[in-house]
Design a protein around this motif. Structure first.
Motif, mmCIF file in Angstrom:
data_model
loop_
_atom_site.group_PDB
_atom_site.id
_atom_site.type_symbol
_atom_site.label_atom_id
_atom_site.label_comp_id
_atom_site.label_asym_id
_atom_site.label_seq_id
_atom_site.Cartn_x
_atom_site.Cartn_y
_atom_site.Cartn_z
ATOM 1 N N CYS A 80 0.839 -1.201 0.000
ATOM 2 C CA CYS A 80 0.000 0.000 0.000
ATOM 3 C C CYS A 80 0.874 1.252 0.000
ATOM 4 O O CYS A 80 1.916 1.307 0.654
ATOM 5 C CB CYS A 80 -0.897 -0.022 1.227
ATOM 6 N N HIS A 82 0.237 3.964 1.358
ATOM 7 C CA HIS A 82 0.107 4.731 2.591
ATOM 8 C C HIS A 82 1.131 4.304 3.639
ATOM 9 O O HIS A 82 2.000 5.079 4.026
ATOM 10 C CB HIS A 82 -1.323 4.604 3.137
ATOM 11 N N ARG A 83 1.065 3.065 4.080
ATOM 12 C CA ARG A 83 2.009 2.615 5.094
ATOM 13 C C ARG A 83 2.573 1.231 4.765
ATOM 14 O O ARG A 83 3.104 0.544 5.624
ATOM 15 C CB ARG A 83 1.338 2.624 6.481
ATOM 16 N N GLY A 84 2.402 0.812 3.516
ATOM 17 C CA GLY A 84 3.115 -0.376 3.059
ATOM 18 C C GLY A 84 2.433 -1.713 3.231
ATOM 19 O O GLY A 84 2.958 -2.729 2.780
ATOM 20 N N MET A 85 1.289 -1.727 3.888
ATOM 21 C CA MET A 85 0.612 -3.013 4.111
ATOM 22 C C MET A 85 0.377 -3.737 2.778
ATOM 23 O O MET A 85 0.184 -3.101 1.739
ATOM 24 C CB MET A 85 -0.725 -2.740 4.808
ATOM 25 N N CYS A 100 -6.971 -2.226 1.153
ATOM 26 C CA CYS A 100 -5.917 -2.329 2.159
ATOM 27 C C CYS A 100 -6.544 -2.500 3.529
ATOM 28 O O CYS A 100 -7.340 -1.674 3.952
ATOM 29 C CB CYS A 100 -5.029 -1.082 2.143
ATOM 30 N N TYR A 102 -5.382 -2.079 6.422
ATOM 31 C CA TYR A 102 -4.872 -1.261 7.529
ATOM 32 C C TYR A 102 -5.722 -0.006 7.735
ATOM 33 O O TYR A 102 -6.386 0.147 8.757
ATOM 34 C CB TYR A 102 -3.393 -0.922 7.263
ATOM 35 N N HIS A 103 -5.734 0.905 6.744
ATOM 36 C CA HIS A 103 -6.556 2.109 6.893
ATOM 37 C C HIS A 103 -7.614 2.241 5.814
ATOM 38 O O HIS A 103 -8.350 3.219 5.788
ATOM 39 C CB HIS A 103 -5.684 3.371 6.883
ATOM 40 N N GLY A 104 -7.613 1.275 4.881
ATOM 41 C CA GLY A 104 -8.731 1.233 3.948
ATOM 42 C C GLY A 104 -8.544 1.928 2.615
ATOM 43 O O GLY A 104 -9.520 2.172 1.914
ATOM 44 N N TRP A 105 -7.321 2.271 2.236
ATOM 45 C CA TRP A 105 -7.137 2.761 0.870
ATOM 46 C C TRP A 105 -7.545 1.626 -0.082
ATOM 47 O O TRP A 105 -7.247 0.460 0.167
ATOM 48 C CB TRP A 105 -5.678 3.165 0.598
HETATM 49 S S1 FES Z 1 -1.311 1.055 5.008
HETATM 50 FE FE1 FES Z 1 -2.801 0.878 3.488
HETATM 51 S S2 FES Z 1 -4.257 2.320 4.075
HETATM 52 FE FE2 FES Z 1 -2.724 2.599 5.548
#
Ligand code: FES
Ligand SMILES: [Fe+2]
Lengths: 435, 176
Positions: A80, A82-85, A100, A102-105
């Motif tokens: 991702c 955003h933070r790599g998930m 994603c 983690y935060h839903g992107w």
């Molecule tokens: S890591 Fe994917 S939305 Fe935050």
């Protein structure tokens, strides 16, 4: 002591053990070899429908092979923005979007960033979503259904990098009757660890006709569909031939095969199964007619530099994924001709999986040898000693003369010609040369 | 338990199947593999699928399918005989020297018993240690079709589900 790249691989066939065991060499390989080479990620038959995806890997990076909802094939870094998930956590499936966890992107099957939670309240609507889609490698190439990518923006085009190897890889991808046709990957990709450097697998498939003793146990047992002794179905063919070791200087690729002296009539290679043997007998005749003198070369296998190896008789593709200097995660795909009768596919599948992989009666002994040969490189005395790659230094380019392979050199019989070529190219890439 | 018409009482049958599995485990761990082959019916199917990570709505694709997909094992008796002869050949380097292996079998349950046929489930934990410190642990589930013959129970079908996705061992030289 800083790494002296020039002494790792010498012209007279000595190779430092450090190339297998040193963390420093490995760190350099990641940047100079894997970040710049064309890498195999999967086959189109694994993602036949819009929305299909298959989770793969390039070097240590997780990637998604995806067919978008409009039918276009993509490869994405599975991380991702955003933070790599990991945005895809399934080995395969069908989806319109990657969410994603983690935060839903949320990303579309073509990689576009579709949605970001709190876009209006949190980002005040100023995040430029067009800049934050999933990352795609700058180059992707579909070679007769095989999907390859290269992460280097300056990479040579795939066919240029493949060079003379295209001939051998196309030969591998010919149907048994020598024609062009569709392959399908049988369901399930084998994935298993090898406690050894990735180059053990790559060099073994590149050119090791020499390791017969490794397979002494399986050669006493009839595992071949010919029903005869010997692990290869082609061991049933007892005609004059030469073992061919073809090293392609441009690109560092290697191919192996058997070059027969005459156009012999079909010799039963699937004798245990009458219907299947008829299929291969018929295919053999057609191949002879279609390819003419080229049909006398029966491919055995090879390695497309750096880490994709193929096996002709088992119709399989292996990728030796590096996981640090001391560990490899092997992946293997098994192929059958899409149009072959079920009985043929069944025999090919059974033969391949009792031969290869961690439950395969042949490869188990390779894995044991690579494991403990690698381990033995780590001793403080041992690691300073070179390996001997001096076997079979005579070359004979007349063997494939007239085959239009300008960058290929050939050695016959038991030789480490291909391994030497593999490591020459490896060294040139490590020193900053092109793929 | 589903569909059980017993000739024996259930505890007696469970006991019989357990004892059969413990005997089999001894044969594995003591490398009495030719004796083990005699416990197999001639038409045995021995299958260990590979396991996929799949989405909740795609659970049907979790395992590769017998006689159709790639599998860790999809063997008939002929192949199992070949595996045993290879291991006992003395030149199968992946098992020369032989590993130290212990098969633990537990959670034995009878799922069905009708006529000569018993369907039994179990869990296994297999510890394998070879050379100096190479160690593998395999945990998973088995489901067997056992056939009662004049010589005792025989394995007609065995399905093995190993609880691993990427295999955690470099080789699968042990039998399950
Ligand atoms: S890591 Fe994917 S939305 Fe935050
Ligand atoms: Fe081998």
């Amino acid at each position: 002591m800083p790494l002296d790249l020039d002494t790792l691989v010498t012209d007279d066939g000595l190779i430092s053990r450090e190339i297998f065991s040193s963390a420093e060499v490995y760190a350099r390989e990641r940047e100079t070899v894997f970040a710049k080479s064309w890498l195999f990620v999967g086959h189109v038959s694994q993602i036949p429908n819009p929305g299909d995806f298959f989770l793969s890997t390039t070097g240590e990076d997780s990637v998604i092979l995806s067919r978008d909802t409009k039918g276009k094939v993509h490869v994405f870094l599975n991380s991702c923005r955003h933070r790599g998930m990991r945005v895809c956590r399934f080995d395969e499936g069908n989806t319109r979007r990657f969410l994603c966890p983690y935060h839903g992107w949320t990303y579309a099957s073509d990689g576009t960033l579709l949605g970001v939670p709190e876009f209006t309240n949190g980002y005040q609507g100023v995040l430029d979503k067009s800049q934050w889609g999933l990352i795609e490698p700058p180059h992707l190439f579909d070679f007769h259904g095989m999907i390859w990518v290269n992460w280097d923006p300056q990479a040579q085009p795939f066919l240029e990098s493949l060079g003379d190897m295209a001939f051998f890889l196309e030969d591998f991808l010919r149907m048994p009757d020598g024609g062009i046709g569709e392959w399908e990957v049988i369901g399930g990709v084998m994935k298993w660890p090898i406690p050894a450097n990735w180059k053990w697998g790559a060099e073994n498939f590149a050119g090791d006709f020499y390791h017969g003793i490794s397979h002494a146990s399986v050669d006493q047992i009839a595992i071949s569909p010919s029903g005869e002794l010997g692990r290869h179905q082609s061991d049933a063919v007892k005609r004059p031939m030469k073992l061919i070791n073809a090293s392609i200087a441009k690109g560092g690729h290697s191919a192996r095969g058997r070059l027969f002296e005459d156009d012999y009539p079909y010799t039963s290679e699937y004798g245990k199964y009458a219907e299947v043997d008829r299929y291969f007998a018929d295919a053999y005749e057609k191949r002879q007619q279609r390819l003419g003198p080229l049909a006398r070369l029966h491919g055995a296998g090879g390695t497309v530099f750096p880490n994709m190896s193929y096996s002709n008789g088992r119709y399989s593709i292996a990728v030796w994924n590096p996981r640090g200097a001391d560990r490899t995660e092997a992946w293997r795909w098994y192929l059958v001709p899409k149009d072959a009768p079920e009985a043929v596919k069944d025999v090919m599948r059974h033969y391949a999986i009792r031969y290869q992989g961690p439950s395969g009666m042949t490869e188990q002994d390779d894995l044991e040898n690579w494991n403990y040969a690698h381990e033995a490189c780590h001793g403080n005395v041992a690691r300073k000693l070179d390996f001997n790659y001096q076997l079979g230094r005579e070359t004979d380019d007349s063997l494939l003369a007239g085959w239009n392979l300008p960058h290929t050199t050939v050695a016959a019989g038991f030789t480490e010609h291909n391994q030497r070529g593999f490591y020459r190219h490896w060294q040139s890439m490590l020193s900053g040369g092109q793929g | 338990m589903e569909n059980v018409a017993f000739q024996h009482s259930l505890p007696a049958l469970v006991h019989e199947v357990e004892q059969f599995y413990f005997l089999e485990a001894d044969m594995f761990d003591e490398w009495r593999l030719r004796e083990w082959l005699e416990l197999l019916a001639d038409d045995v199917r021995y299958f260990m699928p590979m396991t996929r990570n799949v989405a909740h709505n795609n659970r049907a694709a979790q395992f590769t399918r017998p006689q159709q997909d790639v599998a860790w094992f999809d063997d008939d008796k002929q192949i199992l005989v070949a595996r045993v002869e290879q291991i006992l050949s003395g030149v199968h380097w992946a098992e020369e020297p032989l590993s130290r292996i212990s098969h633990l079998v537990t959670n034995v349950r009878i799922h069905a018993a009708e006529g000569d046929t018993v369907e039994a489930g179990s869990r296994f934990l297999i510890y394998k240690n070879r050379m100096q410190s190479e160690t593998d642990i395999y945990v998973g589930k088995r489901r067997d079709v056992l056939r009662r013959t004049a010589d005792g129970l025989r394995i007609a079908k065995r399905t093995i589900w190993l609880d691993q996705n990427v295999l955690l061992a470099k080789n699968l030289t042990t039998l399950f």
